[in-house]
Motif scaffolding. Structure first.
Motif, PDB file in Angstrom:
ATOM      1  N   VAL A   1     -31.061  22.050   3.271  1.00  0.00           N
ATOM      2  CA  VAL A   1     -30.588  21.170   4.341  1.00  0.00           C
ATOM      3  C   VAL A   1     -31.384  21.491   5.593  1.00  0.00           C
ATOM      4  O   VAL A   1     -31.375  22.633   6.075  1.00  0.00           O
ATOM      5  CB  VAL A   1     -29.082  21.344   4.609  1.00  0.00           C
ATOM      6  CG1 VAL A   1     -28.630  20.425   5.756  1.00  0.00           C
ATOM      7  CG2 VAL A   1     -28.273  21.053   3.351  1.00  0.00           C
ATOM      8  N   LEU A   2     -32.096  20.490   6.094  1.00  0.00           N
ATOM      9  CA  LEU A   2     -32.969  20.679   7.250  1.00  0.00           C
ATOM     10  C   LEU A   2     -32.529  19.755   8.383  1.00  0.00           C
ATOM     11  O   LEU A   2     -31.973  18.685   8.150  1.00  0.00           O
ATOM     12  CB  LEU A   2     -34.428  20.363   6.906  1.00  0.00           C
ATOM     13  CG  LEU A   2     -35.038  20.948   5.652  1.00  0.00           C
ATOM     14  CD1 LEU A   2     -34.935  19.952   4.499  1.00  0.00           C
ATOM     15  CD2 LEU A   2     -36.503  21.320   5.873  1.00  0.00           C
ATOM     16  N   ALA A   3     -32.815  20.174   9.596  1.00  0.00           N
ATOM     17  CA  ALA A   3     -32.581  19.314  10.753  1.00  0.00           C
ATOM     18  C   ALA A   3     -33.582  19.668  11.833  1.00  0.00           C
ATOM     19  O   ALA A   3     -33.889  20.843  12.054  1.00  0.00           O
ATOM     20  CB  ALA A   3     -31.160  19.477  11.285  1.00  0.00           C
ATOM     21  N   THR A   4     -34.100  18.636  12.495  1.00  0.00           N
ATOM     22  CA  THR A   4     -34.994  18.846  13.625  1.00  0.00           C
ATOM     23  C   THR A   4     -34.163  19.090  14.878  1.00  0.00           C
ATOM     24  O   THR A   4     -33.302  18.275  15.225  1.00  0.00           O
ATOM     25  CB  THR A   4     -35.896  17.621  13.840  1.00  0.00           C
ATOM     26  OG1 THR A   4     -36.742  17.466  12.679  1.00  0.00           O
ATOM     27  CG2 THR A   4     -36.767  17.784  15.073  1.00  0.00           C
ATOM     28  N   ILE A   5     -34.405  20.206  15.535  1.00  0.00           N
ATOM     29  CA  ILE A   5     -33.666  20.585  16.735  1.00  0.00           C
ATOM     30  C   ILE A   5     -34.658  20.711  17.890  1.00  0.00           C
ATOM     31  O   ILE A   5     -35.520  21.600  17.871  1.00  0.00           O
ATOM     32  CB  ILE A   5     -32.915  21.922  16.542  1.00  0.00           C
ATOM     33  CG1 ILE A   5     -32.071  21.896  15.270  1.00  0.00           C
ATOM     34  CG2 ILE A   5     -32.071  22.236  17.780  1.00  0.00           C
ATOM     35  CD1 ILE A   5     -30.967  20.875  15.256  1.00  0.00           C
TER      36      ILE A   5
ATOM     37  N   GLY B   1     -33.258  18.246  -1.406  1.00  0.00           N
ATOM     38  CA  GLY B   1     -32.883  18.610  -0.054  1.00  0.00           C
ATOM     39  C   GLY B   1     -32.543  17.389   0.768  1.00  0.00           C
ATOM     40  O   GLY B   1     -32.817  16.253   0.381  1.00  0.00           O
ATOM     41  N   TRP B   2     -31.934  17.644   1.914  1.00  0.00           N
ATOM     42  CA  TRP B   2     -31.530  16.581   2.836  1.00  0.00           C
ATOM     43  C   TRP B   2     -32.042  16.933   4.228  1.00  0.00           C
ATOM     44  O   TRP B   2     -31.862  18.059   4.696  1.00  0.00           O
ATOM     45  CB  TRP B   2     -30.007  16.446   2.859  1.00  0.00           C
ATOM     46  CG  TRP B   2     -29.477  15.647   4.025  1.00  0.00           C
ATOM     47  CD1 TRP B   2     -29.922  14.447   4.472  1.00  0.00           C
ATOM     48  CD2 TRP B   2     -28.394  16.012   4.893  1.00  0.00           C
ATOM     49  NE1 TRP B   2     -29.182  14.021   5.560  1.00  0.00           N
ATOM     50  CE2 TRP B   2     -28.245  14.962   5.841  1.00  0.00           C
ATOM     51  CE3 TRP B   2     -27.528  17.112   4.952  1.00  0.00           C
ATOM     52  CZ2 TRP B   2     -27.272  15.001   6.841  1.00  0.00           C
ATOM     53  CZ3 TRP B   2     -26.556  17.139   5.949  1.00  0.00           C
ATOM     54  CH2 TRP B   2     -26.431  16.090   6.875  1.00  0.00           C
ATOM     55  N   MET B   3     -32.714  15.967   4.865  1.00  0.00           N
ATOM     56  CA  MET B   3     -33.140  16.139   6.251  1.00  0.00           C
ATOM     57  C   MET B   3     -32.207  15.325   7.129  1.00  0.00           C
ATOM     58  O   MET B   3     -32.160  14.095   7.052  1.00  0.00           O
ATOM     59  CB  MET B   3     -34.594  15.702   6.451  1.00  0.00           C
ATOM     60  CG  MET B   3     -35.078  15.913   7.875  1.00  0.00           C
ATOM     61  SD  MET B   3     -36.860  15.664   8.069  1.00  0.00           S
ATOM     62  CE  MET B   3     -37.481  17.161   7.278  1.00  0.00           C
ATOM     63  N   ALA B   4     -31.460  16.032   7.957  1.00  0.00           N
ATOM     64  CA  ALA B   4     -30.442  15.394   8.789  1.00  0.00           C
ATOM     65  C   ALA B   4     -31.033  14.878  10.092  1.00  0.00           C
ATOM     66  O   ALA B   4     -32.090  15.321  10.536  1.00  0.00           O
ATOM     67  CB  ALA B   4     -29.329  16.398   9.096  1.00  0.00           C
ATOM     68  N   GLY B   5     -30.313  13.943  10.696  1.00  0.00           N
ATOM     69  CA  GLY B   5     -30.658  13.476  12.031  1.00  0.00           C
ATOM     70  C   GLY B   5     -29.537  13.838  12.987  1.00  0.00           C
ATOM     71  O   GLY B   5     -28.356  13.603  12.700  1.00  0.00           O
ATOM     72  N   PHE B   6     -29.877  14.451  14.116  1.00  0.00           N
ATOM     73  CA  PHE B   6     -28.886  14.836  15.131  1.00  0.00           C
ATOM     74  C   PHE B   6     -27.763  15.676  14.511  1.00  0.00           C
ATOM     75  O   PHE B   6     -26.596  15.301  14.519  1.00  0.00           O
ATOM     76  CB  PHE B   6     -28.313  13.612  15.834  1.00  0.00           C
ATOM     77  CG  PHE B   6     -29.333  12.812  16.588  1.00  0.00           C
ATOM     78  CD1 PHE B   6     -30.101  13.399  17.578  1.00  0.00           C
ATOM     79  CD2 PHE B   6     -29.533  11.468  16.305  1.00  0.00           C
ATOM     80  CE1 PHE B   6     -31.052  12.664  18.277  1.00  0.00           C
ATOM     81  CE2 PHE B   6     -30.487  10.729  16.996  1.00  0.00           C
ATOM     82  CZ  PHE B   6     -31.243  11.336  17.986  1.00  0.00           C
TER      83      PHE B   6
ATOM     84  N   VAL C   1     -37.278  15.867  -0.539  1.00  0.00           N
ATOM     85  CA  VAL C   1     -36.237  15.898   0.483  1.00  0.00           C
ATOM     86  C   VAL C   1     -36.032  14.478   0.985  1.00  0.00           C
ATOM     87  O   VAL C   1     -37.002  13.774   1.271  1.00  0.00           O
ATOM     88  CB  VAL C   1     -36.647  16.825   1.656  1.00  0.00           C
ATOM     89  CG1 VAL C   1     -35.708  16.666   2.837  1.00  0.00           C
ATOM     90  CG2 VAL C   1     -36.689  18.272   1.196  1.00  0.00           C
ATOM     91  N   LEU C   2     -34.777  14.052   1.091  1.00  0.00           N
ATOM     92  CA  LEU C   2     -34.483  12.725   1.609  1.00  0.00           C
ATOM     93  C   LEU C   2     -33.939  12.816   3.027  1.00  0.00           C
ATOM     94  O   LEU C   2     -33.002  13.584   3.293  1.00  0.00           O
ATOM     95  CB  LEU C   2     -33.456  12.006   0.733  1.00  0.00           C
ATOM     96  CG  LEU C   2     -33.903  11.530  -0.642  1.00  0.00           C
ATOM     97  CD1 LEU C   2     -32.770  10.728  -1.293  1.00  0.00           C
ATOM     98  CD2 LEU C   2     -35.156  10.681  -0.555  1.00  0.00           C
ATOM     99  N   ALA C   3     -34.526  12.050   3.931  1.00  0.00           N
ATOM    100  CA  ALA C   3     -33.973  11.913   5.273  1.00  0.00           C
ATOM    101  C   ALA C   3     -32.840  10.901   5.213  1.00  0.00           C
ATOM    102  O   ALA C   3     -32.988   9.824   4.635  1.00  0.00           O
ATOM    103  CB  ALA C   3     -35.047  11.449   6.250  1.00  0.00           C
ATOM    104  N   ALA C   4     -31.700  11.241   5.767  1.00  0.00           N
ATOM    105  CA  ALA C   4     -30.538  10.361   5.687  1.00  0.00           C
ATOM    106  C   ALA C   4     -29.617  10.618   6.865  1.00  0.00           C
ATOM    107  O   ALA C   4     -29.469  11.763   7.314  1.00  0.00           O
ATOM    108  CB  ALA C   4     -29.783  10.590   4.378  1.00  0.00           C
TER     109      ALA C   4
END
Length: 346
Positions: free
Chosen positions: A230-234, A193-198, A175-178
């Motif tokens: 697709v992941l995101a920290t909430i 996968g993609w780790m989203a920010g905000f 998974v790449l954070a981008a």
């Protein structure tokens, strides 16, 4: 429609290891949560806590969210992945990120140039190590294996090597954070996968378009777009009223918009700017860089907090969770105190 999975983001440590994480993860596993993710900045690393806490669980996926590529070579990173995948029985997910120039140049002492090209090479080498089909050789702009005799200081005695450990799985998910548009498209092109920010639900169409750009030039059939994660920290903060809950999140936003990155290169601020908050973040950054951190936090409007976090009474938090359902997000990583995370699950 795919059911939104819920994981836990433990983040990186502040002054000391957080208390109660093992108990929280065991409760999360019993409640059917999907995964646990750890992070690193310039203190605790992402791999060690994951191994320790993960050893107390049996089903949760274990992900680095994220491991900084500048912190270790591609081959060392692949060794981490091979080791943790075996120890966890195939539960490991390798989350990678380029970080930013402040950390890469200030902490790791490496030039921060062409991060997309460096990421592409890094991922290619990690995959080759884990596949273990042949001794690893690579001739790139950033990485060369083995180092040639003409390299200053090299003996010329290096030879191609193959990992002694046989992989548990032929591939470990990456998974790449981008946050920037080109980085998001790159994640869809080369990663699983993609780790989203905000991640804000109202920007979902724009994010899907960026992912489609990457899928369109994907060169392999390793995973289909419909299998892409697709992941995101909430942030999740349950309090009796919205404002007191938002007050917990405001310093977090102020830190990232104001101080987590140089004034000229703050990718977190840029993400919030793309949501239409540039005037707000300009002021937050100005106050933060002037040392007025509390004023910077107070400058974060509740509207912004509610776009990227779940805050307020438990019933409201659970109702607001529906805003992320139906978006490109497949896995929501809840970050908060154990009681808030438990309340999110009802």
């Amino acid at each position: 429609m795919t059911t939104l999975r819920i994981g836990i983001q433990t983040g990186y440590w502040s002054r000391r290891p957080p208390a109660g994480v093992v108990e929280m993860l065991q409760q999360a596993e019993a409640a059917g949560l999907d995964s646990v993710w750890t992070a690193e900045a310039y203190g605790s690393d992402a791999f060690t806590p994951l191994a320790w806490w993960g050893s107390h669980t049996s089903r949760l996926r274990l992900g680095t969210g994220i491991a900084q590529m500048a912190a270790r070579t591609p081959t060392a990173t692949a060794m981490h992945a091979l080791t943790l995948d075996h120890l966890s029985g195939g539960r490991f997910v390798l989350g990678l990120g380029a970080s930013g120039p402040q950390v890469v140049e200030g902490w790791y002492g490496q030039p921060y140039r062409r991060p997309l090209a460096r990421t592409r090479e890094f991922v290619e080498i990690v995959r080759e190590v884990i596949a273990r089909e042949r001794p690893v050789t690579y001739d790139g702009e950033f990485y060369t294996l083995p180092v040639g005799a003409g390299t200053p200081g090299a003996t010329g005695l290096g030879r191609p090597l193959k990992a002694t450990v046989h992989p548990l799985r032929p591939e470990v998910p990456i998974v790449l954070a981008a946050q920037g548009p080109k980085n998001v498209a790159l994640a869809a092109e080369i990663a699983d996968g993609w780790m989203a920010g905000f991640y804000a639900p109202r920007a979902d169409a724009e994010q899907r378009a960026l992912l489609d750009e990457g899928f369109a030039v994907r060169a392999d059939e390793r995973s289909r777009p419909e299998d892409f994660e697709v992941l995101a920290t909430i942030p999740v903060v349950v309090r009796d009223d919205v404002e007191s809950a938002a007050d917990v999140v405001r310093p977090h936003i102020a830190l990232y918009a104001g101080g987590m990155g140089a004034k000229e290169a703050n990718f977190h601020k840029a993400s919030l700017d793309r949501l239409g908050y540039s005037e707000v973040t300009d002021e937050v950054q100005r106050l933060y860089l002037a040392g007025r951190k509390e004023d910077a936090a107070r400058a974060v409007p509740t509207e912004m907090v509610e776009e990227i976090a779940l805050v307020g009474p438990a019933a409201k938090v659970r109702a607001d969770l529906a805003r992320w359902e139906g978006t490109a997000l497949t896995t929501l990583l809840a970050q908060g105190d154990p009681a808030s995370v438990a309340a999110l699950l009802g």
